[in-house]
Design a protein around this motif. Structure first.
Motif, mmCIF file in Angstrom:
data_model
loop_
_atom_site.group_PDB
_atom_site.id
_atom_site.type_symbol
_atom_site.label_atom_id
_atom_site.label_comp_id
_atom_site.label_asym_id
_atom_site.label_seq_id
_atom_site.Cartn_x
_atom_site.Cartn_y
_atom_site.Cartn_z
ATOM 1 N N GLN A 60 -36.808 -48.465 1.227
ATOM 2 C CA GLN A 60 -36.860 -49.419 2.527
ATOM 3 C C GLN A 60 -37.069 -50.833 2.449
ATOM 4 O O GLN A 60 -37.270 -51.697 3.261
ATOM 5 C CB GLN A 60 -37.980 -49.016 3.414
ATOM 6 C CG GLN A 60 -38.429 -46.995 3.473
ATOM 7 C CD GLN A 60 -38.862 -46.499 2.375
ATOM 8 O OE1 GLN A 60 -38.406 -46.739 0.990
ATOM 9 N NE2 GLN A 60 -39.669 -45.550 3.115
ATOM 10 N N HIS A 88 -39.310 -52.676 -0.150
ATOM 11 C CA HIS A 88 -40.360 -52.829 -0.179
ATOM 12 C C HIS A 88 -40.620 -53.950 -1.710
ATOM 13 O O HIS A 88 -41.344 -54.970 -1.202
ATOM 14 C CB HIS A 88 -41.574 -52.024 -0.289
ATOM 15 C CG HIS A 88 -41.808 -50.487 0.465
ATOM 16 N ND1 HIS A 88 -42.956 -49.685 -0.043
ATOM 17 C CD2 HIS A 88 -41.720 -50.625 2.119
ATOM 18 C CE1 HIS A 88 -42.830 -48.856 0.741
ATOM 19 N NE2 HIS A 88 -42.364 -49.333 2.021
ATOM 20 N N THR A 111 -39.807 -56.881 0.800
ATOM 21 C CA THR A 111 -40.812 -57.276 1.856
ATOM 22 C C THR A 111 -42.453 -57.095 1.415
ATOM 23 O O THR A 111 -43.385 -58.609 2.493
ATOM 24 C CB THR A 111 -40.836 -56.596 3.049
ATOM 25 O OG1 THR A 111 -41.017 -55.488 2.464
ATOM 26 C CG2 THR A 111 -39.817 -56.648 3.951
ATOM 27 N N SER A 136 -43.358 -44.079 8.407
ATOM 28 C CA SER A 136 -43.074 -45.773 8.548
ATOM 29 C C SER A 136 -45.119 -46.378 8.785
ATOM 30 O O SER A 136 -45.204 -46.885 9.705
ATOM 31 C CB SER A 136 -42.609 -46.019 9.939
ATOM 32 O OG SER A 136 -41.547 -45.314 10.165
ATOM 33 N N ARG A 137 -45.636 -46.281 8.017
ATOM 34 C CA ARG A 137 -47.490 -46.316 8.008
ATOM 35 C C ARG A 137 -46.709 -47.486 6.120
ATOM 36 O O ARG A 137 -48.317 -47.693 6.555
ATOM 37 C CB ARG A 137 -48.059 -44.882 6.595
ATOM 38 C CG ARG A 137 -47.547 -44.699 5.498
ATOM 39 C CD ARG A 137 -48.079 -43.044 5.286
ATOM 40 N NE ARG A 137 -49.705 -43.877 5.805
ATOM 41 C CZ ARG A 137 -50.712 -44.176 4.555
ATOM 42 N NH1 ARG A 137 -50.418 -44.276 3.575
ATOM 43 N NH2 ARG A 137 -51.745 -44.374 4.306
ATOM 44 N N SER A 138 -46.839 -47.462 5.677
ATOM 45 C CA SER A 138 -46.477 -48.890 4.804
ATOM 46 C C SER A 138 -47.001 -50.197 5.609
ATOM 47 O O SER A 138 -47.584 -50.846 4.809
ATOM 48 C CB SER A 138 -45.285 -48.980 3.772
ATOM 49 O OG SER A 138 -44.582 -47.513 3.231
ATOM 50 N N THR A 139 -45.666 -50.855 6.191
ATOM 51 C CA THR A 139 -45.942 -51.978 7.074
ATOM 52 C C THR A 139 -47.996 -52.162 7.834
ATOM 53 O O THR A 139 -48.082 -52.476 7.032
ATOM 54 C CB THR A 139 -44.862 -52.572 7.748
ATOM 55 O OG1 THR A 139 -44.005 -52.291 7.086
ATOM 56 C CG2 THR A 139 -45.642 -53.755 8.356
ATOM 57 N N CYS A 158 -40.907 -54.037 17.299
ATOM 58 C CA CYS A 158 -42.521 -53.356 15.913
ATOM 59 C C CYS A 158 -42.948 -54.532 15.288
ATOM 60 O O CYS A 158 -43.258 -54.681 14.943
ATOM 61 C CB CYS A 158 -41.287 -52.771 14.902
ATOM 62 S SG CYS A 158 -39.958 -54.299 13.807
ATOM 63 N N ASN A 179 -44.396 -58.468 14.252
ATOM 64 C CA ASN A 179 -43.761 -59.770 14.124
ATOM 65 C C ASN A 179 -43.265 -58.811 12.971
ATOM 66 O O ASN A 179 -43.389 -57.864 12.234
ATOM 67 C CB ASN A 179 -45.116 -60.339 13.526
ATOM 68 C CG ASN A 179 -45.891 -61.438 14.859
ATOM 69 O OD1 ASN A 179 -45.736 -61.834 15.687
ATOM 70 N ND2 ASN A 179 -47.058 -61.540 14.327
ATOM 71 N N ILE A 213 -41.109 -58.672 9.251
ATOM 72 C CA ILE A 213 -41.531 -59.352 7.849
ATOM 73 C C ILE A 213 -40.251 -60.022 7.361
ATOM 74 O O ILE A 213 -40.046 -61.502 7.308
ATOM 75 C CB ILE A 213 -41.929 -58.547 7.132
ATOM 76 C CG1 ILE A 213 -43.464 -58.175 7.798
ATOM 77 C CG2 ILE A 213 -41.647 -59.037 6.238
ATOM 78 C CD1 ILE A 213 -43.663 -56.772 6.778
ATOM 79 N N ASN A 214 -38.951 -59.276 7.884
ATOM 80 C CA ASN A 214 -37.847 -59.260 7.275
ATOM 81 C C ASN A 214 -36.738 -59.076 8.325
ATOM 82 O O ASN A 214 -36.641 -57.804 8.692
ATOM 83 C CB ASN A 214 -37.168 -58.737 5.758
ATOM 84 C CG ASN A 214 -36.652 -59.371 5.872
ATOM 85 O OD1 ASN A 214 -35.301 -59.520 6.163
ATOM 86 N ND2 ASN A 214 -36.243 -59.777 3.590
ATOM 87 N N VAL A 225 -34.848 -54.525 8.355
ATOM 88 C CA VAL A 225 -35.222 -54.395 9.846
ATOM 89 C C VAL A 225 -34.152 -53.595 10.595
ATOM 90 O O VAL A 225 -33.783 -52.386 10.755
ATOM 91 C CB VAL A 225 -35.796 -55.192 10.757
ATOM 92 C CG1 VAL A 225 -36.077 -54.281 12.455
ATOM 93 C CG2 VAL A 225 -37.757 -54.853 10.167
ATOM 94 N N LYS A 275 -45.802 -54.032 13.055
ATOM 95 C CA LYS A 275 -46.475 -52.709 13.205
ATOM 96 C C LYS A 275 -44.979 -51.863 12.934
ATOM 97 O O LYS A 275 -44.097 -52.152 12.874
ATOM 98 C CB LYS A 275 -45.622 -52.543 14.910
ATOM 99 C CG LYS A 275 -46.370 -53.255 16.145
ATOM 100 C CD LYS A 275 -46.385 -52.508 17.582
ATOM 101 C CE LYS A 275 -47.105 -53.577 18.209
ATOM 102 N NZ LYS A 275 -47.057 -53.034 19.883
ATOM 103 N N VAL A 310 -41.560 -49.589 11.683
ATOM 104 C CA VAL A 310 -40.473 -49.672 12.315
ATOM 105 C C VAL A 310 -39.610 -48.715 11.889
ATOM 106 O O VAL A 310 -38.999 -48.548 12.486
ATOM 107 C CB VAL A 310 -39.182 -50.717 12.391
ATOM 108 C CG1 VAL A 310 -38.992 -51.412 10.830
ATOM 109 C CG2 VAL A 310 -38.478 -51.416 12.929
ATOM 110 N N ALA A 311 -39.144 -48.154 10.464
ATOM 111 C CA ALA A 311 -38.594 -47.241 10.144
ATOM 112 C C ALA A 311 -37.850 -45.655 11.169
ATOM 113 O O ALA A 311 -36.754 -46.063 10.724
ATOM 114 C CB ALA A 311 -39.001 -46.880 8.922
#
Ligand code: CDP
Length: 788
Positions: free
Chosen positions: A509, A511, A514, A549-552, A665, A667, A669-670, A674, A738, A740-741
Motif C-alpha cells: 500500500q 506506507h 505515506t 483499510s485501518r492503517s490511515t 476518503c 483529506n 495524503i498522496n 490513492v 479516512k 481508502v484501500a
C-alpha cells in the motif's frame, strides 16, 4: 478542496510523491519470506486430502521416511502429544492443525513432511500412504441445516446440528410492519459466492528456534505480526514459548487482502517442528494450496426493500445464510461475528432496518477472510445497491434520481444509521453528481434509449456506497481480546533525520511513503529524510496490523499525534534557544519563530540538534515520541461509481465501455497512491463481478483450484478506470483522512452487476448473481426468450 501546506521538497500531505519503497522492488531487492534462507534450514510440504469428508484409517510414514533427506513426517497424533493438534480461531471456534481422525474439507492438511530440500519433501509427501474412508460431504449450506443432516462437528460440546450461531441487529417488528404497509416491496435472494484471495505471494513461514537462547524467530507473511506473536504465546505458552522470546518479522509482503490475517495450520506446524527439531523450518504454500484452502464471502442474502410508490425508501430487511466451511475462522473482531455487515443500510436516510444472519458448517475450507474489505462490507454494499436498483426498475424511476432523493444529506452528519453506526461525514449528492458529470450521464441515457429502440443491449449501473473503516474504538473492537488501537514511534536523530516505526504492516500500500509524508506534514522534516519501518515485533511498537483499510485511520493518526508531541517539545527548546518565553514562539511547519519578530527563528533541524547538544535545564534530552491511538469512531469513506456496458445478445459477451469512480476518503495524503489503490481495487472489484467464484461439485471437490480455470483478471480484462474524488474530511481524525484501500473493491461489483442487469432488463431479466459470466448471461437470455 485540500491545499498543500508544504513544498514538494518537504512533501507533506497532498503531494504525489513517488513511492520510496519502489526503488527496492524495482531493483529486485524486495525481501519476501521465501527469500529468507537460514543455515541448516529444512523444508516442509503438506500431504493433503483428496476427499472433502473422510475418516483417516491409517497413515503409513515408512516409505516417505526411507527417502534419503526426509527427516520427519508429522501427524495429528504427533502434535496431540503436545496438545497442539487443534488451535483456536479468531472467533472462538476451533480448527485442526492436523487431524487425528477426520478430514473435513478437500485439500485439508493430513500430515507434514520435513526434508532437507523442497523437492525431497515433495517426494516424501507423495510417498506417505494414507488410507481414507470417504463419507458423503455436505456441500450445500441450506441442506446442512436439514434435520437429518449428519452432525459435522461432534467434537464440539453441546453442538447438536450444523448451525453455528444466529446474529441480528435492528428492530425486526417495526421493520416487518413497515414492509407490510409499504406501497412497493422488492425482494431478491442474492448470493455473494466464495472467492479466493489470490495475492501474488502465497502464504509462508520460516520458523527458527534456538534451543540455547530459547528464542523463536519467525519470518511470516502476516498482516498482523504483533497479534500473531501474542496468539503464539497464548497457544504455545504451555510448552515453554513465552512472548518475550518470540520475534515475528513480517518482511516484504506480496499482497495480503485479508488472506494474511489468519493463522494457518502450516504456520503452527513449522513452529512446532523447529521447536522440536531445533533447526529452521520453511513452509511456502504452492499456488493451488493457496487457492483451495481459504475463502472470502459466501453469503446467501434474502433481501426486502420497501418504499412509497414514488420511491421514498422506508425499510430494509436482510436475512443471511453464511457458509463458513467446517469451522468459523472468519477474520472478524470478537464482538462482530458478521463483521461490519450492519452497514448494509447504505447511504440512504430511512428509519427501519433489520439484519440477521445464521452461520452453518459445511465440508468446505474454513476462512471467511475480509477480502480487501472491512469485514463483510462488500456483501452488505452489494445487497443494498442491488436492491436500490431493483426498486428503481420496479417503480420506473431513474436509479440516479432515486438515489439523490434518498441520500443522507450533508447537514445530517454525524448521522445515526438505523443499525447503530454513527457516520462521520459525507456529501453523497456532490459525489454522485460529480460521477454523473464525468460520465456524461444524461447523454448515455439518451444513447441507451436509442440503442434499446434498435434492439441493442446497453446498460448503465450505479453504486453509491458508504464504507466503514478504521477499526476501531477499543471499547467495541478487539481481536481475541486484544484492543484494536494502533501505534507510531518517532525517533528524530541529532542531524534532523528520522526513523519512525509502526504497529501496522504494508503489503504493497505504500506506507513507507505515506507515513513519511504525514510526518513531513507535521514536522516539516522532508519525507526523504524519514525512514519508515514496520513488521518486526522486536522493534515496532505494538499494533494490530494492516487490513480493513485501518492503517490511515489508526496508525496514520498515531503518527500525527506523536509528531505533535514533538512539536510541543520543540517549542520549549526554541524558546530557550531564542531566549523568549514559550508563549512568544510561533510554529509554522518546519520552523519556530518569535511572534512579531519572524527574523528570529530556529528550524526544526536546529531545535532537534539542540535537544541532543544544548538541552534546556531540567528537560529530558532527545527528540522521540510514541503514540498509541485509540480512535473515537470509525471513518466512513464513500463513493459513487457508474459503469456502462454493452452485452452481445448472440454470445452473452459483456463489454465494459466506461467505468467512472469518484471516491471520498477525506483529506488525501498522496493522490497518486490513492489513485493506484483505487485502480487495483477496481480490478479486484470486476473480478468477483465478472470472473471469480469457487465452484464445488456434490462431493465437495473444488472444480477450479488452479489459475488454468480460476480466472483472475489482469490489465487485459480491465477497462480504462476513470477516477476522481470529492473531499469531506473526517471530523474526528487528526488529519481529516479516512481509509481508502478497500472502497473500490466494495463499490465496483454492484455497479457492474447493476449495469449488466440494466442491459438485460428489456428481455425481462431482473437479477443475476455474480460472477456474471458470458455463459451465465447467454443461459439467462435463452431462458428469457423461451418464456417470452
Ligand atoms: O490499511 P491500508 O493501508 O490497507 O489502507 P489505507 O489506510 O486506506 O491506505 C492505503 C494507502 O493509501 C496508504 O498508503 C495510505 O497512506 C494512502 N492513503 C492516502 O494517501 N490518503 C488517504 N486519505 C487514505 C489512504
Amino acid at each position: 478542496m485540500f491545499s498543500c501546506k508544504t513544498s514538494p521538497e518537504v512533501g507533506g500531505m497532498g503531494h504525489s510523491i513517488k513511492r520510496k519503497e519502489d526503488a527496492r522492488f524495482l531493483h529486485g531487492k524486495g525481501n519476501y519470506v521465501d527469500d529468507v534462507k537460514l543455515p541448516g534450514m529444512l523444508h516442509m510440504v503438506m500431504v493433503r486430502s483428496p476427499y472433502a469428508y473422510a475418516k483417516i484409517k491409517s497413515i503409513n510414514k515408512d516409505k516417505a521416511l526411507a527417502i534419503d533427506g526426509v527427516l520427519a513426517v508429522i501427524t495429528g497424533e504427533d502434535l496431540a502429544q503436545y496438545n497442539l493438534h487443534w488451535m483456536p480461531t479468531l472467533l472462538s471456534d476451533s480448527q485442526m492443525v492436523l487431524p487425528t481422525d477426520t478430514i473435513m474439507h478437500q485439500s485439508q492438511e493430513v500430515c507434514a513432511v520435513i526434508a532437507t530440500d523442497r523437492y525431497i519433501a515433495v517426494d516424501g509427501a507423495e510417498a506417505v500412504e494414507v488410507e481414507y474412508e470417504p463419507m458423503q460431504a455436505i456441500v450445500d449450506p441450506f441442506k446442512a441445516l436439514d434435520e437429518d443432516a449428519p452432525l459435522l462437528r461432534p467434537d464440539k460440546e453441546g453442538q447438536e446440528n450444523n448451525h453455528i450461531y444466529h446474529w441480528e441487529r435492528g428492530d425486526k417488528a417495526k421493520t416487518e410492519e413497515a414492509i407490510a404497509k409499504a406501497d412497493v416491496v422488492v425482494k431478491e435472494r442474492i448470493h455473494l459466492p466464495r472467492i479466493h484471495v489470490a495475492s501474488i505471494e502465497t502464504c509462508g513461514v520460516v520458523a527458527s528456534y534456538d534451543k540455547v537462547t530459547e528464542k523463536m524467530l519467525i519470518y511470516l507473511t502476516s498482516q498482523a505480526p504483533h497479534a500473531i506473536r501474542t496468539i503464539v504465546a497464548l497457544v504455545a505458552g504451555h510448552v515453554g514459548l513465552s512472548e518475550e522470546k518470540i520475534r515475528i518479522i513480517a518482511p516484504d509482503i506480496g499482497g495480503g487482502f485479508g488472506g494474511k490475517v489468519p493463522v494457518y495450520p502450516g504456520y503452527v506446524i513449522a513452529i512446532a517442528a523447529t521447536f522440536l527439531i531445533g533447526k529452521p523450518v520453511k513452509w511456502i504454500e504452492d499456488r493451488s494450496e493457496n487457492l483451495v484452502n481459504g475463502f472470502a464471502r459466501d453469503y446467501h442474502m434474502d433481501c426486502e426493500l420497501a418504499a412509497t410508490k414514488d420511491g421514498k425508501i422506508q425499510a430494509f430487511k436482510v436475512s443471511t445464510l453464511a457458509d463458513h466451511g467446517y469451522t468459523d475462522s472468519s477474520a472478524n473482531p470478537s464482538k462482530y461475528p458478521t463483521g461490519m455487515f450492519s452497514i448494509c443500510t447504505g447511504s440512504y436516510d430511512y428509519e427501519h432496518a433489520f439484519a440477521e444472519l445464521d452461520a452453518v458448517y459445511t465440508n468446505k475450507a474454513p476462512g471467511g477472510v475480509a477480502y480487501r474489505c472491512s469485514f463483510r462490507v462488500t456483501e452488505a454494499v452489494h445487497a443494498i445497491e442491488r436492491m436500490v436498483d431493483k426498486l428503481a426498475a420496479e417503480i420506473g424511476k431513474d436509479p440516479a434520481q432515486l438515489r439523490l432523493e434518498n441520500f443522507i444529506k450533508k447537514e445530517q452528519f454525524p448521522y445515526s444509521s438505523p443499525l447503530g453506526w454513527s457516520y462521520d461525514s459525507g456529501d453523497y449528492h456532490a459525489t454522485l453528481k460529480k460521477a454523473m458529470d464525468m460520465l456524461g450521464y444524461d447523454d448515455y441515457k439518451k444513447e441507451q434509449a436509442e440503442k434499446r429502440a434498435q434492439g441493442k443491449l446497453m446498460g448503465i449501473g450505479i453504486s453509491t456506497f458508504t464504507e466503514v473503516v478504521g477499526a476501531g474504538p477499543s471499547k467495541d473492537f478487539d481481536i481475541l481480546g486484544i484492543a484494536m488501537f494502533d501505534s507510531a514511534e518517532i525517533r528524530v536523530h541529532p542531524t534532523g533525520k528520522a526513523l519512525a516505526r509502526f504497529g501496522t504492516k504494508s503489503q504493497g500500500q505504500g506506507h513507507e511513503t505515506t507515513y513519511a509524508q504525514i510526518l513531513a506534514e507535521e514536522l516539516g522534516i522532508p519525507y526523504s529524510d524519514i525512514e519508515i519501518e514496520e513488521g518486526d515485533t522486536d522493534t515496532a511498537p505494538y499494533g494490530l496490523g494492516t487490513y480493513a483499510s485501518r492503517s490511515t485511520p489508526t496508525a496514520g493518526a498515531a503518527a500525527a499525534i506523536a509528531a505533535r508531541k514533538l512539536v510541543d517539545k520543540g517549542k520549549k527548546i526554541a524558546a530557550y534557544l531564542l531566549e523568549v518565553s514559550e508563549e512568544d514562539i510561533e510554529w509554522e511547519v518546519g520552523k519556530y519563530s518569535v511572534k512579531g519578530a519572524p527574523e528570529k527563528s530556529k528550524t526544526i533541524q536546529e531545535v532537534v540538534f539542540a535537544s541532543y547538544t544544548n538541552i534546556p535545564p531540567g528537560m529530558e534530552p532527545g527528540f522521540e515520541a510514541t503514540h498509541y491511538y485509540d480512535p473515537p469512531n470509525l471513518t466512513f469513506p464513500n463513493g459513487a461509481y457508474i459503469c456502462v456496458v454493452e452485452v452481445d445478445e448472440e454470445t452473452g459477451a459483456i463489454d465494459v465501455k466506461r467505468f467512472v469512480a469518484i471516491d471520498d476518503c477525506g483529506n488525501i495524503i498522496n493522490p497518486m497512491i490513492v489513485e493506484g489503490q483505487v485502480h487495483g481495487g477496481l480490478t479486484q472489484g470486476i473480478a468477483p463481478a465478472m470472473y471469480e467464484g469457487i465452484q464445488y461439485d456434490d462431493e465437495g471437490n473444488v472444480l477450479n483450484g488452479t489459475f488454468m480455470d480460476y480466472l483472475v483478471p489482469t490489465a487485459v480484462e480491465s477497462p480504462k478506470w476513470e477516477t476522481g474524488h470529492t473531499i469531506t474530511p473526517s471530523p474526528h481524525h487528526p488529519l481529516g483522512a479516512k481509509g481508502v484501500a478497500e472502497s473500490p473493491t466494495v463499490g465496483a461489483p454492484p455497479a457492474i452487476a447493476n449495469a449488466i442487469i440494466d442491459a438485460l432488463y428489456p428481455l425481462g431479466i431482473k437479477h443475476l448473481d455474480i460472477p456474471i459470466t458470458p455463459s451465465k448471461v447467454w443461459d439467462a437470455i435463452q431462458e428469457a426468450k423461451q418464456k417470452a
